[in-house]
Design a protein around this motif. Structure first.
Motif, PDB file in Angstrom:
ATOM      1  N   UNK A  99     -12.707 -14.290  -0.005  1.00 24.25           N
ATOM      2  CA  UNK A  99     -11.718 -15.325  -0.836  1.00 24.25           C
ATOM      3  C   UNK A  99     -11.465 -16.674  -0.604  1.00 24.25           C
ATOM      4  N   UNK A 100     -11.029 -17.553  -2.323  1.00 20.58           N
ATOM      5  CA  UNK A 100     -11.876 -18.535  -1.950  1.00 20.58           C
ATOM      6  C   UNK A 100      -9.461 -19.115  -2.083  1.00 20.58           C
ATOM      7  N   UNK A 101      -8.999 -18.406  -1.156  1.00 21.30           N
ATOM      8  CA  UNK A 101      -7.558 -18.685  -0.833  1.00 21.30           C
ATOM      9  C   UNK A 101      -7.100 -16.760   0.258  1.00 21.30           C
ATOM     10  N   UNK A 102      -5.426 -17.474  -0.157  1.00 21.89           N
ATOM     11  CA  UNK A 102      -4.655 -16.756   1.168  1.00 21.89           C
ATOM     12  C   UNK A 102      -4.985 -14.892  -0.045  1.00 21.89           C
ATOM     13  N   UNK A 103      -5.496 -14.690   0.805  1.00 20.64           N
ATOM     14  CA  UNK A 103      -5.211 -12.942  -0.286  1.00 20.64           C
ATOM     15  C   UNK A 103      -3.825 -12.624   0.204  1.00 20.64           C
ATOM     16  N   UNK A 104      -3.199 -11.904  -0.629  1.00 22.18           N
ATOM     17  CA  UNK A 104      -1.934 -11.409  -0.782  1.00 22.18           C
ATOM     18  C   UNK A 104      -2.088 -10.156  -1.326  1.00 22.18           C
ATOM     19  N   UNK A 105      -1.911  -9.195  -1.882  1.00 22.56           N
ATOM     20  CA  UNK A 105      -1.707  -7.727  -2.105  1.00 22.56           C
ATOM     21  C   UNK A 105      -0.289  -7.775  -2.710  1.00 22.56           C
ATOM     22  N   UNK A 106      -0.997  -7.240  -4.406  1.00 23.40           N
ATOM     23  CA  UNK A 106       0.319  -7.266  -5.102  1.00 23.40           C
ATOM     24  C   UNK A 106       0.099  -6.222  -5.640  1.00 23.40           C
ATOM     25  N   UNK A 107       0.991  -4.994  -5.660  1.00 25.35           N
ATOM     26  CA  UNK A 107       0.546  -3.591  -6.153  1.00 25.35           C
ATOM     27  C   UNK A 107       1.403  -3.342  -7.669  1.00 25.35           C
ATOM     28  N   UNK A 108       0.434  -2.408  -7.723  1.00 24.75           N
ATOM     29  CA  UNK A 108       0.732  -2.155  -9.319  1.00 24.75           C
ATOM     30  C   UNK A 108       0.558  -0.472  -8.813  1.00 24.75           C
ATOM     31  N   UNK A 109       2.303   0.572  -9.279  1.00 25.51           N
ATOM     32  CA  UNK A 109       2.472   1.526  -9.257  1.00 25.51           C
ATOM     33  C   UNK A 109       2.764   2.208 -10.665  1.00 25.51           C
ATOM     34  N   UNK A 110       2.327   3.738 -11.516  1.00 27.40           N
ATOM     35  CA  UNK A 110       3.113   3.925 -12.589  1.00 27.40           C
ATOM     36  C   UNK A 110       2.258   2.982 -13.245  1.00 27.40           C
ATOM     37  N   UNK A 111       1.201   2.497 -13.417  1.00 26.87           N
ATOM     38  CA  UNK A 111       0.701   1.336 -14.326  1.00 26.87           C
ATOM     39  C   UNK A 111       0.550   2.289 -15.421  1.00 26.87           C
ATOM     40  N   UNK A 112       0.313   1.645 -16.880  1.00 26.32           N
ATOM     41  CA  UNK A 112       0.203   1.629 -18.141  1.00 26.32           C
ATOM     42  C   UNK A 112      -0.450   0.512 -19.247  1.00 26.32           C
ATOM     43  N   UNK A 113      -0.992   0.897 -19.869  1.00 29.68           N
ATOM     44  CA  UNK A 113      -1.977  -0.471 -20.726  1.00 29.68           C
ATOM     45  C   UNK A 113      -1.648   0.116 -21.872  1.00 29.68           C
TER      46      UNK A 113
END
Length: 287
Positions: free
Chosen positions: A238-252
């Motif tokens: 990875x080209x930087x600090x890997x932070x996990x941002x999580x999505x639940x109940x996703x929709x598009x």
């Protein structure tokens, strides 16, 4: 500028003559992904004969990881798990791959340019004074697996940190998931993430992951729904600090009125990833 690759198996790539200037011998490469703006590349090298290159200075941050066979760096022999990292502008020693070797090779922030010198001392005299922290030479087999921090994935992952840039957070590491490791959430990161699968199998929303499967995922791309069907190992960058941002109940929200075509001719989402045929059909899950 690199395409979203998810997923392609290495065997689905064609071979090119290895683009390693000033080398001697027989080497082929598969171009896993490239950035045509600055020359950054992720490559799988196959030595179809002995190949070698003198000491010199590379124009890009340079990494090698041995998957099969033998690499010799400055007289130090490295088998599978051997790793070398050379910051851009730093003097690197001579390197040799023995026939049959398979090496993962990365060039970051620069192209394949290379200035050869007679020996590493001569190259060091010409190296940029700000060239960085020096060369890392590691045998990953001598490292212990450490449990990843509990914040993030729902069940433990294990890592071996091969390299980390103290200024940018850019890192290369080995990651292991045990059989049964799972996470149902969708994650995205502020940095890019790429991996090459060294062994094992995982079910995944973009398709099955097995040995030789490759991914390059730009920053912000959602991914997830993991289930490790066996123990599985990757080398991940990875080209930087890997932070996990999580999505639940996703929709598009996607669609519209089809005026002059049937539903099965509907347009696709423009950000679909590059995939290879051997990965099978994909439902679009996760986008």
């Amino acid at each position: 500028m690199r395409a979203h690759v998810e997923l392609i198996h290495e065997d689905d790539y064609i071979f090119h003559t290895g683009e390693l200037p000033s080398g001697e011998g027989k080497i082929l490469e598969r171009r896993l992904s490239t950035d045509e703006e600055d020359g950054s590349s992720s490559l799988s090298l196959h030595a179809i004969g002995d190949w070698g290159r003198s000491a010199g200075i590379a124009h890009a941050d340079t990494e090698f990881y041995v998957v099969e066979g033998t690499m010799i760096y400055g007289g130090q022999e490295l088998g599978p798990g051997g790793y070398v990292q050379v910051p851009r502008g730093t003097a690197m020693d001579w390197v040799r791959f023995r026939e049959g070797a398979r090496i993962l090779h990365w060039r970051e922030y620069g192209d394949c340019g290379f200035d050869p010198y007679t020996n590493v001392a001569e190259a060091s005299a010409k190296a940029a004074p700000e060239s960085g922290e020096g060369v890392s030479v590691i045998d990953a087999n001598r490292m212990e697996w450490t449990e990843a921090q509990s914040v993030g994935p729902l069940t433990p992952l294990y890592i071996k940190l091969l390299h980390r840039d103290p200024k940018t957070g850019f890192y290369t590491r080995l990651i292991r998931a045990r059989k049964g490791w799972t996470d149902h959430r969708l994650a995205h990161h502020p940095c890019y993430e790429e991996f090459y699968t060294l062994g094992g199998k995982m079910a995944y929303n973009f398709g099955d992951i097995d040995e030789g499967t490759y991914c390059f995922r730009p920053a912000g791309v959602k991914h997830g729904h993991f289930i490790a069907e066996t123990d599985i190992d990757w080398i991940i960058r990875s080209d930087g600090e890997l932070t996990n941002w999580y999505t639940t109940d996703e929709w598009v929200k996607w669609g519209g009125h089809a005026e002059n075509y049937e539903h099965h001719h509907a347009p696709v989402i423009s950000t679909l990833p590059v995939r290879s045929r051997s990965r099978g059909e994909w439902s679009g899950d996760g986008m």
